[in-house]
Every structure is written in structure tokens, then in C-alpha cells.
Design a protein around this motif. Structure first.
Motif, PDB file in Angstrom:
ATOM      1  N   VAL A  77       0.846  -1.199   0.000  1.00 34.13           N
ATOM      2  CA  VAL A  77       0.000   0.000   0.000  1.00 34.13           C
ATOM      3  C   VAL A  77       0.877   1.245   0.000  1.00 34.13           C
ATOM      4  CG1 VAL A  77      -1.648   1.310   1.368  1.00 34.13           C
ATOM      5  CG2 VAL A  77      -1.864  -1.164   1.252  1.00 34.13           C
ATOM      6  N   GLY A  78       0.787   2.021  -1.072  1.00 34.46           N
ATOM      7  CA  GLY A  78       1.626   3.221  -1.200  1.00 34.46           C
ATOM      8  C   GLY A  78       2.846   2.898  -2.050  1.00 34.46           C
ATOM      9  N   LEU A  79       2.852   3.423  -3.259  1.00 37.94           N
ATOM     10  CA  LEU A  79       3.938   3.108  -4.210  1.00 37.94           C
ATOM     11  C   LEU A  79       4.719   4.363  -4.555  1.00 37.94           C
ATOM     12  CD1 LEU A  79       1.800   0.814  -6.529  1.00 37.94           C
ATOM     13  CD2 LEU A  79       3.611   0.056  -4.972  1.00 37.94           C
ATOM     14  N   VAL A  85       2.619  -0.932   4.674  1.00 39.42           N
ATOM     15  CA  VAL A  85       2.021   0.410   4.678  1.00 39.42           C
ATOM     16  C   VAL A  85       3.113   1.457   4.457  1.00 39.42           C
ATOM     17  CG1 VAL A  85       0.745   2.086   6.067  1.00 39.42           C
ATOM     18  CG2 VAL A  85       0.178  -0.351   6.221  1.00 39.42           C
ATOM     19  N   SER A  86       3.164   2.007   3.245  1.00 34.51           N
ATOM     20  CA  SER A  86       4.124   3.080   2.917  1.00 34.51           C
ATOM     21  C   SER A  86       3.333   4.329   2.531  1.00 34.51           C
ATOM     22  CB  SER A  86       5.042   2.645   1.772  1.00 34.51           C
ATOM     23  OG  SER A  86       5.891   1.609   2.178  1.00 34.51           O
ATOM     24  N   LEU A  87       2.500   4.775   3.462  1.00 35.71           N
ATOM     25  CA  LEU A  87       1.582   5.903   3.238  1.00 35.71           C
ATOM     26  C   LEU A  87       2.044   7.125   4.030  1.00 35.71           C
ATOM     27  CD1 LEU A  87      -1.826   4.030   3.725  1.00 35.71           C
ATOM     28  CD2 LEU A  87      -0.894   4.877   1.546  1.00 35.71           C
ATOM     29  N   LYS A 128       8.221   4.293   8.895  1.00 36.01           N
ATOM     30  CA  LYS A 128       8.431   5.179  10.044  1.00 36.01           C
ATOM     31  C   LYS A 128       7.704   6.504   9.805  1.00 36.01           C
ATOM     32  CE  LYS A 128      10.976   8.167   7.710  1.00 36.01           C
ATOM     33  NZ  LYS A 128      10.419   9.510   7.464  1.00 36.01           N
ATOM     34  N   PRO A 129       7.333   7.240  10.848  1.00 32.98           N
ATOM     35  CA  PRO A 129       7.208   6.804  12.230  1.00 32.98           C
ATOM     36  C   PRO A 129       5.933   5.985  12.386  1.00 32.98           C
ATOM     37  CG  PRO A 129       6.504   9.078  12.005  1.00 32.98           C
ATOM     38  CD  PRO A 129       6.913   8.635  10.639  1.00 32.98           C
ATOM     39  N   LEU A 130       5.919   5.060  13.373  1.00 37.75           N
ATOM     40  CA  LEU A 130       4.778   4.148  13.488  1.00 37.75           C
ATOM     41  C   LEU A 130       3.453   4.905  13.505  1.00 37.75           C
ATOM     42  CD1 LEU A 130       3.476   1.394  13.992  1.00 37.75           C
ATOM     43  CD2 LEU A 130       4.111   1.600  16.407  1.00 37.75           C
TER      44      LEU A 130
HETATM   45  N1  NAD Z   1      12.703   4.842   5.434  1.00 37.96           N
HETATM   46  C1  NAD Z   1      13.024   5.899   4.701  1.00 37.96           C
HETATM   47  O1  NAD Z   1      14.185   6.239   4.491  1.00 37.96           O
HETATM   48  C2  NAD Z   1      11.885   6.689   4.114  1.00 37.96           C
HETATM   49  C3  NAD Z   1      12.079   7.539   3.016  1.00 37.96           C
HETATM   50  C4  NAD Z   1      10.966   8.214   2.487  1.00 37.96           C
HETATM   51  C5  NAD Z   1       9.717   8.057   3.080  1.00 37.96           C
HETATM   52  N2  NAD Z   1       9.582   7.249   4.174  1.00 37.96           N
HETATM   53  C6  NAD Z   1       8.277   7.040   4.821  1.00 37.96           C
HETATM   54  O2  NAD Z   1       7.437   6.314   3.919  1.00 37.96           O
HETATM   55  C7  NAD Z   1       6.081   6.747   4.049  1.00 37.96           C
HETATM   56  C8  NAD Z   1       5.623   7.271   2.713  1.00 37.96           C
HETATM   57  O3  NAD Z   1       6.465   8.326   2.315  1.00 37.96           O
HETATM   58  P1  NAD Z   1       6.819   8.592   0.770  1.00 37.96           P
HETATM   59  O4  NAD Z   1       7.945   9.541   0.755  1.00 37.96           O
HETATM   60  O5  NAD Z   1       6.962   7.295   0.039  1.00 37.96           O
HETATM   61  O6  NAD Z   1       5.495   9.358   0.327  1.00 37.96           O
HETATM   62  P2  NAD Z   1       4.956   9.590  -1.145  1.00 37.96           P
HETATM   63  O7  NAD Z   1       4.061  10.751  -1.087  1.00 37.96           O
HETATM   64  O8  NAD Z   1       6.087   9.575  -2.133  1.00 37.96           O
HETATM   65  O9  NAD Z   1       4.098   8.258  -1.406  1.00 37.96           O
HETATM   66  C9  NAD Z   1       2.888   7.995  -0.712  1.00 37.96           C
HETATM   67  C10 NAD Z   1       1.962   7.271  -1.675  1.00 37.96           C
HETATM   68  O10 NAD Z   1       0.762   6.937  -0.975  1.00 37.96           O
HETATM   69  C11 NAD Z   1      -0.304   7.025  -1.901  1.00 37.96           C
HETATM   70  N3  NAD Z   1      -1.577   7.151  -1.187  1.00 37.96           N
HETATM   71  C12 NAD Z   1      -2.044   8.222  -0.480  1.00 37.96           C
HETATM   72  N4  NAD Z   1      -3.267   7.939   0.019  1.00 37.96           N
HETATM   73  C13 NAD Z   1      -3.584   6.679  -0.377  1.00 37.96           C
HETATM   74  C14 NAD Z   1      -4.708   5.829  -0.165  1.00 37.96           C
HETATM   75  N5  NAD Z   1      -5.775   6.229   0.534  1.00 37.96           N
HETATM   76  N6  NAD Z   1      -4.686   4.578  -0.709  1.00 37.96           N
HETATM   77  C15 NAD Z   1      -3.612   4.163  -1.440  1.00 37.96           C
HETATM   78  N7  NAD Z   1      -2.521   4.937  -1.662  1.00 37.96           N
HETATM   79  C16 NAD Z   1      -2.508   6.173  -1.144  1.00 37.96           C
HETATM   80  C17 NAD Z   1       0.031   8.272  -2.725  1.00 37.96           C
HETATM   81  O11 NAD Z   1      -0.657   8.256  -3.972  1.00 37.96           O
HETATM   82  C18 NAD Z   1       1.545   8.151  -2.872  1.00 37.96           C
HETATM   83  O12 NAD Z   1       1.949   7.515  -4.078  1.00 37.96           O
HETATM   84  C19 NAD Z   1       6.106   7.774   5.173  1.00 37.96           C
HETATM   85  O13 NAD Z   1       5.853   7.120   6.387  1.00 37.96           O
HETATM   86  C20 NAD Z   1       7.531   8.309   5.152  1.00 37.96           C
HETATM   87  O14 NAD Z   1       7.982   8.859   6.375  1.00 37.96           O
HETATM   88  C21 NAD Z   1      10.627   6.549   4.668  1.00 37.96           C
END
Ligand code: NAD
Length: 357
Positions: free
Chosen positions: A17-19, A78-80, A103-105
Motif C-alpha cells: 500500500v503506497g507506491l 504500509v508506505s503511506l 516510520k514513524p509508526l
Molecule cells: N525509510 C526511509 O528512508 C523513508 C524515506 C521516504 C519516506 N519514508 C516514509 O514512507 C512513508 C511514505 O512516504 P513517501 O515519501 O513514500 O510518500 P509519497 O508521497 O512519495 O508516497 C505515498 C503514496 O501513498 C499514496 N496514497 C495516499 N493515500 C492513499 C490511499 N488512501 N490509498 C492508497 N494509496 C494512497 C500516494 O498516492 C503516494 O503515491 C512515510 O511514512 C515516510 O515517512 C521513509
């Protein structure tokens, strides 16, 4: 989850979930192991789901709720954005799925409690992607500290200097839960905990640092361990554009460790040796297994898969994510009130599980 001796042979059927930015690296993580199969993907972007479905043969969904309706999915990644972690994670756990959350949980300790309790009730794995725990130079450094290579660790300095803020939902404190400390800063808090253990108290100063921002863009956090040892986090969004500094320095009474940075190397900000140890009067380069930031995300994903299939606790469980959220909340509380905040105050009543007991 209750530990078991059963080791499952068939692959874990995962729904992703979340790409977005990090979801792409989670996808690579699942593709890197034959112990998992991505059976469903969800994102509001049809372009992203079509591409991921094309690579994996997974069913493409839009909203995460559609993905949970797929009975084939037994684990959810869950990567939302942060404000969606709670709803998606609770729904996944309550429908009997194992969950890995970025992260964060959660946005608060209370949110973390609800997720941990749901995992306990469902007897499912709840893991948190604290990916830098798996970064090979960090693993080697923590091993060195634990083996006594630097003597007693007295001071750990953790930097975060980013050139420019992340765009989109991360600029909105309601969705992100805070500013720099709550977002990229999380990695500093959990690495401080890996190296030094849980602090007893937190003192912090933060600033918005630039006009027009709603949340902090700079801050200094002192984590106090009650035995004369400290960790200090300094973080700001005002580095020159194109820079990324996440160096860690560990000073013990018998040696020093210098970690050039996980994302710093990935972003091309540094090509210094990843890990150096000062001992017996000289710096020496310590070789760690080759790995970059993406590799650390993929390692976190594989640990989740192995934990579910092997019936063991994940390396970073919900309880760990909860403590780290409490550390950041303590920093915010300290910055808001000007007082030194004890971690126990932020943790409140501890949720007891078989893993956290
Ligand atoms: N571990 C790391 O180094 C690292 C790096 C970046 C982000 N993160 C974490 O990853 C998570 C996501 O961040 P990101 O940068 O990938 O964000 P992002 O905005 O690039 O991606 C989030 C995705 O979620 C989708 N989304 C939003 N609502 C949705 C829904 N209801 N149903 C399905 N998909 C939905 C969006 O369309 C988007 O593509 C956050 O928790 C962030 O802190 C971690």
C-alpha cells in the motif's frame, strides 16, 4: 506475536500500500526474496499501480481499503503518509493481516498503543521500517560498541542537514505529525537508541527556521542517559541545496567511531569510508558488507517477511516504534515548554505484550 518454531516454506502473500518514493524500494525488497510474493498493490495513482502490477503480476487497487478486500493478501506493507498509518494498519491487523509500517509508526504514542494492542489481539506481527538499523555500516558500528571497542560510549552526535524541505504532504504538520524531527529526523532518534539505549530524559530547542513554514526546520535535541552519557541530534533543512548530511560520531572513553552517513552516501554527498574506528592511537577503516540506503530498506522488508514466516519477533517491532515516537514527542514537549522531559512521562502506561514484556 507468539513465537513459534514453525518455518513456512511457501512465500508470504503481500499487499503493498503506497507506491511513492519509499514504496518503490519496498517493492524492490519483496522482489529480492523468494520468500515473498506481491499479490496486490494499491495507490491513488493508476500509473504507479499499473507499473507495479506489470512487474509483479499483482492485482492493482486504488484505495488501501480495496486491497484489504482481497482475501489472498496475508501481509500488508504500509508506505503511506503519516496520518494514514493508523487507519490502514488497524484495519489490516483487525482483518488478520501481518503489517510492516513505514516510520514513524504513528502520530502519537496513543496511536502506537492502538496498533500494538490490535496486533496482540490478532496475534499478528507488527513491524516498523526503521531501515537504517539494517544498514551494514550501522550494524557493524553497533556491534563494535557492544563488543567494547570504544570503551564506554559517552557521547553520540547525530547530524541531519538537508538542503531543502521535502515537498507535498510532508509540509503539512497535520499529515506529517510535525516537521523535520518527525520526518527524516526519526532515523536519528532510533539510531541514537540503537547505540546508546533508551534515554531517561529529553531536552530540545526547535525553530521554524524559515518564513512561511508551519513546522520546525531546525532543532537541537539532547538525549540524556542518566549516567553522564548523552546523544545529541542536530537537524536543519537549511543546508545548501543538493547536500545531505547524516553523519554519526560515537565517542567512547577508549575509542571513537565515525559513520559517514547512510543517505549521505546514497545521495552522493560523501564518498568517504562508511565506517572508521579510532583505537590504539590511529584511525582505521572498518569494512562492512556493501549496502546503500535502498539496500537497507530492502533488508527491513526481508526481516519482516522472515519474521512472519519463521514465527519470530521482527528486528524492529511495534514496541520499538512506540518508544521512538515517545522520544520525538518528548523533544517537541521540551521545545514547547522549555523544560526537560522524562521519557517515562511520554510513554505513560506501557502496553504489555509477549514481545515487549
Ligand atoms: N525509510 C526511509 O528512508 C523513508 C524515506 C521516504 C519516506 N519514508 C516514509 O514512507 C512513508 C511514505 O512516504 P513517501 O515519501 O513514500 O510518500 P509519497 O508521497 O512519495 O508516497 C505515498 C503514496 O501513498 C499514496 N496514497 C495516499 N493515500 C492513499 C490511499 N488512501 N490509498 C492508497 N494509496 C494512497 C500516494 O498516492 C503516494 O503515491 C512515510 O511514512 C515516510 O515517512 C521513509
Amino acid at each position: 506475536m507468539a513465537e513459534s518454531t514453525a518455518r513456512r516454506a511457501d512465500p508470504l502473500r503481500v499487499g503493498l500500500v503506497g507506491l511513492g518514493e519509499v514504496g518503490q524500494h519496498h517493492l524492490r525488497g519483496y522482489l529480492s526474496t523468494d520468500r515473498a510474493r506481491v499479490v496486490a498493490v494499491a495507490d491513488l495513482s493508476a500509473e504507479l499501480t499499473a507499473a507495479a502490477a506489470g512487474r509483479t503480476g499483482a492485482r492493482a487497487c486504488s484505495h488501501w481499503m480495496d486491497l484489504l478486500a482481497d482475501a489472498d493478501v496475508e501481509a500488508v506493507d504500509v508506505s503511506l503518509p503519516h496520518d494514514l498509518h493508523l487507519a490502514a494498519t488497524l484495519a489490516a491487523l483487525e482483518s488478520g493481516r501481518h503489517v510492516l509500517v513505514e516510520k514513524p509508526l504513528g502520530l502519537t504514542v496513543g496511536e502506537c498503543d492502538r496498533m500494538i494492542e490490535a496486533a496482540r489481539r490478532a496475534d499478528r506481527v507488527l513491524a516498523v521500517s526503521h531501515n537504517q538499523v539494517f544498514f551494514a555500516p550501522h550494524v557493524a558500528a553497533v556491534d563494535l560498541v557492544r563488543s567494547g571497542a570504544v570503551g564506554r560510549p559517552m557521547m553520540t552526535r547525530l547530524r541531519l542537514g538537508i538542503g531543502g524541505r521535502y515537498p507535498g504532504w510532508r509540509l503539512d504538520p497535520a499529515q506529517a505529525g510535525g516537521g523535520l524531527l518527525y520526518d527524516a529526523g526519526v532515523h536519528r532518534f532510533y539510531m541514537a537508541r540503537e547505540i546508546m539505549g533508551d534515554p531517561v530524559a529529553v531536552t530540545a530547542r526547535t525553530d521554524v527556521a524559515a518564513p512561511g513554514l508551519e513546522s520546525e526546520g531546525s532543532g537541537v535535541v539532547v538525549l540524556e542517559h542518566g549516567d553522564g552519557s548523552f546523544a545529541v541530534i542536530d537537524a536543519n533543512y537549511l543546508n545548501p541545496s543538493g547536500t545531505f548530511d547524516d553523519r554519526i560520531e560515537i565517542a567512547g572513553d577508549a575509542g571513537l567511531i565515525d559513520l559517514a552517513g547512510c543517505e549521505a552516501a546514497f545521495e552522493g554527498f560523501t564518498n568517504e569510508p562508511a565506517l572508521r574506528l579510532w583505537a590504539d592511537g590511529a584511525w582505521q577503516v572498518v569494512e562492512a558488507a556493501p549496502m546503500d540506503w535502498s539496500g537497507s530498506v530492502q533488508a527491513a522488508v526481508r526481516d519482516f517477511v522472515d519474521a512472519v514466516l519463521d514465527g519470530r519477533r521482527p528486528r524492529v517491532a511495534g514496541e520499538d516504534g512506540r518508544v521512538v515516537v515517545a522520544m520525538i514527542q518528548a523533544a517537541y514537549e521540551s521545545a514547547r515548554t522549555g523544560r526537560r522531559v522524562e521519557l517515562a512521562e511520554m510513554l505513560g502506561t506501557r502496553v504489555t505484550t509477549e514481545a515487549g514484556a
